[in-house]
Design a protein around this motif. Sequence first.
Motif: not given
Length: 584
Positions: A14-27, A47-48
């Motif tokens: 989740e932290t990595a996705l947030s830093s990449l400005d990507l959605p975190t709803d499904d990890l 998914r991404l």
Amino acid sequence: MFRELRSEVEDAVETALSSLDLPTDDLGVEEPPEDVPAVLASSVAFRLAGEVGAPPPKVAVDIAEEIDATPYDYVDSAEPQGPYVNFFVSDSYYAETAAAGRDADYGRLPDTGKDVVVEHTSANPTGPVHVGRARNPILGDAIARLLDFAGNDVERHYYVNDAGRQVAVFTWAYETFDEADLPDPERDRSDYDLVRYYRRGNAYLEDADEEDVAEAEAKIAEIMQGLEAGDEATYERVAVVVDRVLGGMRTSLERLPAEFDEFVKETSFIRGGEADDVVTRLKESEYSVYEDDAWQLDLSPFGFEKNLVFLRSDGTTLYTTRDLAHHEWKFENYDEAVTVLGEDHKLQAEQLEAALEILGNDTDQLRQTFYSWVNLPEGGMSTREGTGVDLDDLLDESVARAREEVEERLDSRIRDDDLSEADIDRIARQVGIGAVRYDIVSKQPTKGITFEWERALDFEAQSAPYVQYVHARCRGILNEAESAGIEATADISLLDTDAERDLLRVIARFPAVIEEAAEDLEPHAVATYVREFAETFNRFYRECSVLNADDDDVAAARLGLVEASRHTVANALSVLGIEAPDSM
């Protein structure tokens, strides 16, 4: 440790996705295949990929590069592999697993503060428990054990149907027919004794003259109406049959073992007025209709074509009506109500849930699980016709076959300790009954089972004896170590082979298996886990000598791993209701 590791991995992704400005709803956090050395992985790159506009392997690389393992206790590193991000664990993960596993209660989850009632078996008290219904007490007891091990305060209830037509027929037959006209009972026990009257009564109702049947039916109806009216003498007449049969049935169930905290009688909700209260409230609801001389619920808004009758034309309630009162009582006294039912009761259970909603109940408190039947290769079973295979027969046969297997294996036993006749009897009982339980509880409940002796009692295959033997082996090693003065440690720095680390990783998963299985009411997940555990332990046993290790420190560290293994397998078997033999 696995549960804590999973939380760390989810946080890292989740932290990595947030830093990449990507959605975190499904990890996409999951366990990788067996041939992947990582403990957990994330498939989020799949998914991404569309959103990022890059192939999944490229997205996985970007995510892995963004992950910093420094803040975490158990995550050592994250590495991309194709479209996945694989997570590897630190030495702390192994060390804390080894230490935690040495606790005798290893795997038990913290208290949830929830009171849960598990209702299972609840077979009509009309005769011995037969094989076709054996799945209910085995599955129900395992679910209760699982929920208890997952930190809940659990009560086990048997709902006694002592107000229906079958019990009325039974009572009439018992009072009508002479024992001299009945065949000898199959066993010297109350349920086997009295079921002869029930079978005789049903045969009479099918074969007698029309006038005689009408006279019998009038007496049966009188018993049912007496129960409904709260007539104390009628209750006492019915109790003579019900209580004696139930006593015999309990003897069979305790062999499994399946024990109960309370036997809740259906008539208690008639005598207490709760059933009448349900009728009054249902009549007042917008869904009630009076058709065909009976009060019914129109459940078409809930997707049901057939109405639910809750009051007969003669003013008597039905089983479902009384069960509604029963469930409201459970909702008042427990946070959660779990019911284990045969697949033939699924429609009735769904209608009951709709009726509970109409009565204003929060049905989120209700959890129902359904099972399919157990068959024997010999064919079908019916208590009513007297053609069934009783649970006692199955258990006797299984114990006898297990004893033969144990005696055949005596000469090839690794341990040189002598087994007495009492030891052999004990092992045969533990193995024989464990084989029945494991073979039934290890399957998904909705799948039918044909019980096969050769599979269930195979010491070398996916069976209870195979897993039980691991516990006996652990106990034997620990006993020899005690005699030799070797004390176990949790020094994982000396446990660096693949076999040792694989075993630690499997042990670490146990609390998470309990958590997930309890959430889904799926004890077969524990059965699958403990079989995988046994395979992993046996590899360790073959490749890593414990008592004859290269030096004493390695022996002590491996002994600690054996101790953790014993607690893991013993507790997993206990959740399944299977005994863990100290010797085999």
